[in-house]
Design a protein around this motif. Structure first.
Motif, PDB file in Angstrom:
ATOM      1  N   ILE A 192      -8.370 -21.717  -3.796  1.00  0.00           N
ATOM      2  CA  ILE A 192      -8.738 -20.459  -4.445  1.00  0.00           C
ATOM      3  C   ILE A 192      -9.517 -19.559  -3.488  1.00  0.00           C
ATOM      4  CG2 ILE A 192      -8.856 -21.629  -6.683  1.00  0.00           C
ATOM      5  CD1 ILE A 192     -11.895 -21.321  -6.573  1.00  0.00           C
ATOM      6  N   THR A 193      -9.470 -18.275  -3.782  1.00  0.00           N
ATOM      7  CA  THR A 193     -10.263 -17.279  -3.065  1.00  0.00           C
ATOM      8  C   THR A 193     -11.384 -16.816  -3.976  1.00  0.00           C
ATOM      9  OG1 THR A 193      -8.376 -16.497  -1.774  1.00  0.00           O
ATOM     10  CG2 THR A 193     -10.248 -15.020  -1.957  1.00  0.00           C
ATOM     11  N   VAL A 194     -12.601 -17.020  -3.552  1.00  0.00           N
ATOM     12  CA  VAL A 194     -13.760 -16.620  -4.357  1.00  0.00           C
ATOM     13  C   VAL A 194     -14.009 -15.125  -4.179  1.00  0.00           C
ATOM     14  CG1 VAL A 194     -16.249 -16.895  -4.646  1.00  0.00           C
ATOM     15  CG2 VAL A 194     -14.813 -18.910  -4.256  1.00  0.00           C
ATOM     16  N   PHE A 195     -14.159 -14.401  -5.285  1.00  0.00           N
ATOM     17  CA  PHE A 195     -14.437 -12.964  -5.196  1.00  0.00           C
ATOM     18  C   PHE A 195     -15.583 -12.535  -6.110  1.00  0.00           C
ATOM     19  CE2 PHE A 195     -11.315 -13.429  -8.545  1.00  0.00           C
ATOM     20  CZ  PHE A 195     -11.701 -12.524  -9.519  1.00  0.00           C
ATOM     21  N   GLY A 196     -16.323 -13.518  -6.639  1.00  0.00           N
ATOM     22  CA  GLY A 196     -17.461 -13.168  -7.489  1.00  0.00           C
ATOM     23  C   GLY A 196     -18.267 -14.402  -7.851  1.00  0.00           C
ATOM     24  N   ARG A 197     -19.408 -14.153  -8.484  1.00  0.00           N
ATOM     25  CA  ARG A 197     -20.260 -15.272  -8.924  1.00  0.00           C
ATOM     26  C   ARG A 197     -20.901 -14.913 -10.260  1.00  0.00           C
ATOM     27  NH1 ARG A 197     -25.839 -14.697  -7.875  1.00  0.00           N
ATOM     28  NH2 ARG A 197     -26.356 -12.722  -6.853  1.00  0.00           N
ATOM     29  N   VAL A 198     -21.104 -15.921 -11.065  1.00  0.00           N
ATOM     30  CA  VAL A 198     -21.723 -15.738 -12.379  1.00  0.00           C
ATOM     31  C   VAL A 198     -23.222 -15.544 -12.197  1.00  0.00           C
ATOM     32  CG1 VAL A 198     -22.160 -16.789 -14.628  1.00  0.00           C
ATOM     33  CG2 VAL A 198     -19.947 -17.126 -13.489  1.00  0.00           C
ATOM     34  N   ILE A 199     -23.757 -14.457 -12.736  1.00  0.00           N
ATOM     35  CA  ILE A 199     -25.195 -14.203 -12.653  1.00  0.00           C
ATOM     36  C   ILE A 199     -25.856 -14.270 -14.028  1.00  0.00           C
ATOM     37  CG2 ILE A 199     -24.974 -12.787 -10.575  1.00  0.00           C
ATOM     38  CD1 ILE A 199     -25.310 -10.316 -12.384  1.00  0.00           C
ATOM     39  N   LYS A 200     -25.048 -14.316 -15.068  1.00  0.00           N
ATOM     40  CA  LYS A 200     -25.582 -14.427 -16.429  1.00  0.00           C
ATOM     41  C   LYS A 200     -24.497 -15.047 -17.311  1.00  0.00           C
ATOM     42  CE  LYS A 200     -27.818 -10.894 -17.941  1.00  0.00           C
ATOM     43  NZ  LYS A 200     -28.131  -9.544 -18.520  1.00  0.00           N
ATOM     44  N   GLY A 201     -24.906 -15.981 -18.146  1.00  0.00           N
ATOM     45  CA  GLY A 201     -23.948 -16.622 -19.043  1.00  0.00           C
ATOM     46  C   GLY A 201     -23.477 -17.974 -18.553  1.00  0.00           C
ATOM     47  N   GLU A 202     -24.275 -18.608 -17.681  1.00  0.00           N
ATOM     48  CA  GLU A 202     -23.921 -19.960 -17.227  1.00  0.00           C
ATOM     49  C   GLU A 202     -23.827 -20.930 -18.408  1.00  0.00           C
ATOM     50  OE1 GLU A 202     -26.332 -18.129 -15.985  1.00  0.00           O
ATOM     51  OE2 GLU A 202     -26.306 -18.129 -13.781  1.00  0.00           O
ATOM     52  N   ASP A 203     -24.663 -20.692 -19.421  1.00  0.00           N
ATOM     53  CA  ASP A 203     -24.630 -21.563 -20.598  1.00  0.00           C
ATOM     54  C   ASP A 203     -23.304 -21.432 -21.348  1.00  0.00           C
ATOM     55  OD1 ASP A 203     -25.349 -18.932 -21.165  1.00  0.00           O
ATOM     56  OD2 ASP A 203     -26.338 -19.470 -23.045  1.00  0.00           O
ATOM     57  N   VAL A 204     -22.720 -20.214 -21.305  1.00  0.00           N
ATOM     58  CA  VAL A 204     -21.424 -20.010 -21.953  1.00  0.00           C
ATOM     59  C   VAL A 204     -20.337 -20.767 -21.195  1.00  0.00           C
ATOM     60  CG1 VAL A 204     -19.688 -18.296 -22.597  1.00  0.00           C
ATOM     61  CG2 VAL A 204     -22.114 -17.763 -22.859  1.00  0.00           C
ATOM     62  N   VAL A 205     -20.408 -20.713 -19.848  1.00  0.00           N
ATOM     63  CA  VAL A 205     -19.449 -21.465 -19.032  1.00  0.00           C
ATOM     64  C   VAL A 205     -19.557 -22.952 -19.330  1.00  0.00           C
ATOM     65  CG1 VAL A 205     -18.773 -22.074 -16.676  1.00  0.00           C
ATOM     66  CG2 VAL A 205     -19.465 -19.728 -17.199  1.00  0.00           C
ATOM     67  N   GLN A 206     -20.777 -23.457 -19.445  1.00  0.00           N
ATOM     68  CA  GLN A 206     -20.980 -24.872 -19.734  1.00  0.00           C
ATOM     69  C   GLN A 206     -20.497 -25.242 -21.137  1.00  0.00           C
ATOM     70  OE1 GLN A 206     -25.184 -25.118 -18.915  1.00  0.00           O
ATOM     71  NE2 GLN A 206     -24.854 -25.766 -16.780  1.00  0.00           N
ATOM     72  N   GLU A 207     -20.629 -24.303 -22.071  1.00  0.00           N
ATOM     73  CA  GLU A 207     -20.142 -24.558 -23.431  1.00  0.00           C
ATOM     74  C   GLU A 207     -18.616 -24.659 -23.435  1.00  0.00           C
ATOM     75  OE1 GLU A 207     -20.515 -22.678 -27.970  1.00  0.00           O
ATOM     76  OE2 GLU A 207     -21.649 -21.821 -26.283  1.00  0.00           O
ATOM     77  N   ILE A 208     -17.967 -23.794 -22.657  1.00  0.00           N
ATOM     78  CA  ILE A 208     -16.508 -23.885 -22.533  1.00  0.00           C
ATOM     79  C   ILE A 208     -16.123 -25.204 -21.873  1.00  0.00           C
ATOM     80  CG2 ILE A 208     -14.467 -22.851 -21.464  1.00  0.00           C
ATOM     81  CD1 ILE A 208     -15.858 -20.141 -21.654  1.00  0.00           C
ATOM     82  N   GLU A 209     -16.918 -25.602 -20.890  1.00  0.00           N
ATOM     83  CA  GLU A 209     -16.651 -26.847 -20.151  1.00  0.00           C
ATOM     84  C   GLU A 209     -16.694 -28.066 -21.076  1.00  0.00           C
ATOM     85  OE1 GLU A 209     -18.403 -29.006 -16.107  1.00  0.00           O
ATOM     86  OE2 GLU A 209     -19.707 -27.804 -17.402  1.00  0.00           O
ATOM     87  N   GLU A 210     -17.463 -27.989 -22.161  1.00  0.00           N
ATOM     88  CA  GLU A 210     -17.668 -29.130 -23.042  1.00  0.00           C
ATOM     89  C   GLU A 210     -16.648 -29.210 -24.183  1.00  0.00           C
ATOM     90  OE1 GLU A 210     -19.769 -31.589 -22.610  1.00  0.00           O
ATOM     91  OE2 GLU A 210     -20.568 -30.698 -20.766  1.00  0.00           O
ATOM     92  N   VAL A 211     -15.691 -28.309 -24.255  1.00  0.00           N
ATOM     93  CA  VAL A 211     -14.726 -28.338 -25.361  1.00  0.00           C
ATOM     94  C   VAL A 211     -13.827 -29.569 -25.228  1.00  0.00           C
ATOM     95  CG1 VAL A 211     -14.743 -25.834 -25.582  1.00  0.00           C
ATOM     96  CG2 VAL A 211     -13.017 -26.937 -24.131  1.00  0.00           C
ATOM     97  N   ASP A 212     -13.289 -30.000 -26.337  1.00  0.00           N
ATOM     98  CA  ASP A 212     -12.385 -31.155 -26.344  1.00  0.00           C
ATOM     99  C   ASP A 212     -11.044 -30.763 -25.723  1.00  0.00           C
ATOM    100  OD1 ASP A 212     -14.257 -32.770 -27.588  1.00  0.00           O
ATOM    101  OD2 ASP A 212     -13.587 -32.209 -29.608  1.00  0.00           O
ATOM    102  N   THR A 213     -10.538 -31.648 -24.856  1.00  0.00           N
ATOM    103  CA  THR A 213      -9.261 -31.404 -24.179  1.00  0.00           C
ATOM    104  C   THR A 213      -8.352 -32.615 -24.367  1.00  0.00           C
ATOM    105  OG1 THR A 213     -10.084 -32.291 -22.079  1.00  0.00           O
ATOM    106  CG2 THR A 213     -10.347 -29.926 -22.464  1.00  0.00           C
ATOM    107  N   ASP A 214      -7.056 -32.416 -24.093  1.00  0.00           N
ATOM    108  CA  ASP A 214      -6.106 -33.524 -24.137  1.00  0.00           C
ATOM    109  C   ASP A 214      -6.075 -34.213 -22.775  1.00  0.00           C
ATOM    110  OD1 ASP A 214      -4.639 -31.902 -22.455  1.00  0.00           O
ATOM    111  OD2 ASP A 214      -3.201 -31.304 -23.994  1.00  0.00           O
TER     112      ASP A 214
END
Length: 234
Positions: A192-214
């Motif tokens: 991947i090519t990085v073109f940005g960084r999260v400066i607010k809402g890391e908790d939202v990213v972590q909440e998405i990370e914790e969702v149930d997956t197959d």
């Protein structure tokens, strides 16, 4: 009637044929006219020369102004994107200097509304969450670490967490994937090519990370991007 003597007639004819004297006033006037003509020609030449020089200066100034405006245009572009997801908002600072072409493409797609309704189709804990076009992506095993148990990913400061990127393999195509890393992972540097960084809402990213997956790391419940708002200030 008295007769005129021949000698008198000769003197009269000589007087008539003699050269006419030029008046001094006439000479002065002629000289003044010549001087005025010369002065007028010189003044006209100087005027034309100065006019052409000023036009060249204006053209050069306009060219320099265009260059300056071109540079300003780059920095007038939005520097931040607010990614509104079904779990909350994530504010991202865009790296316009390191990845100008990718940022331009991202901003263009945002303005067209292409990310509205985009789903996160892969969610891997301690790795990345990925959104984009699901068609033609291949199995998740093609881009995740092979041979390493899930949750035991080697970390490295070479690739930080909470970075926004897109697939290098699709940079020349019309499709645009979004990756948000959730851990410092070196293995994605070649992918991947990085073109940005999260400066607010890391908790939202972590909440998405914790969702149930197959078993293919696909969320069991749809989760995606509602909209993206571009801003100049965070």
């Amino acid at each position: 009637m008295a007769r005129i003597k021949p000698q008198a007639l000769l003197l009269q004819s000589k007087r008539k044929k003699g050269p006419t004297r030029i008046n001094v006033t006439t000479i002065i006037i002629c000289n003044l006219v010549v001087v005025l003509i010369v002065f007028s020609l010189v003044a006209s030449y100087r005027h034309l020369y100065r006019r052409s020089g000023s036009q060249d200066g204006i053209s050069l100034q306009n060219f320099e102004n265009i260059q300056v405006l071109g540079e300003l245009k780059k920095y007038d572009l939005p520097s931040y994107a607010i990614i509104n997801t079904s779990k909350g908002s994530v504010t991202v600072e865009l790296n316009k200097d390191a990845s100008p072409e990718i940022v331009d493409k991202f901003l263009d797609l945002c303005q067209k509304g292409d990310f509205k309704g985009m789903l996160f189709h892969h969610v891997i804990k301690n790795y990345v969450i990925q959104g984009g076009d699901l068609q033609g992506l291949g199995a998740a095993d093609d881009w995740i670490l092979k041979g390493k148990p899930h949750g035991q990913v080697a970390i490295s400061p070479k690739h930080e967490a909470f970075m926004l990127g897109t697939s290098k393999a699709k940079q020349d195509s019309k499709r645009f994937d979004l990756f948000i890393t959730t851990a410092p992972i070196p293995d994605l540097n070649d992918k991947i090519t990085v073109f940005g960084r999260v400066i607010k809402g890391e908790d939202v990213v972590q909440e998405i990370e914790e969702v149930d997956t197959d078993e293919h790391f696909r969320p069991k419940s749809p989760i995606g991007i509602l909209s993206i708002t571009l801003k100049q200030e965070p």
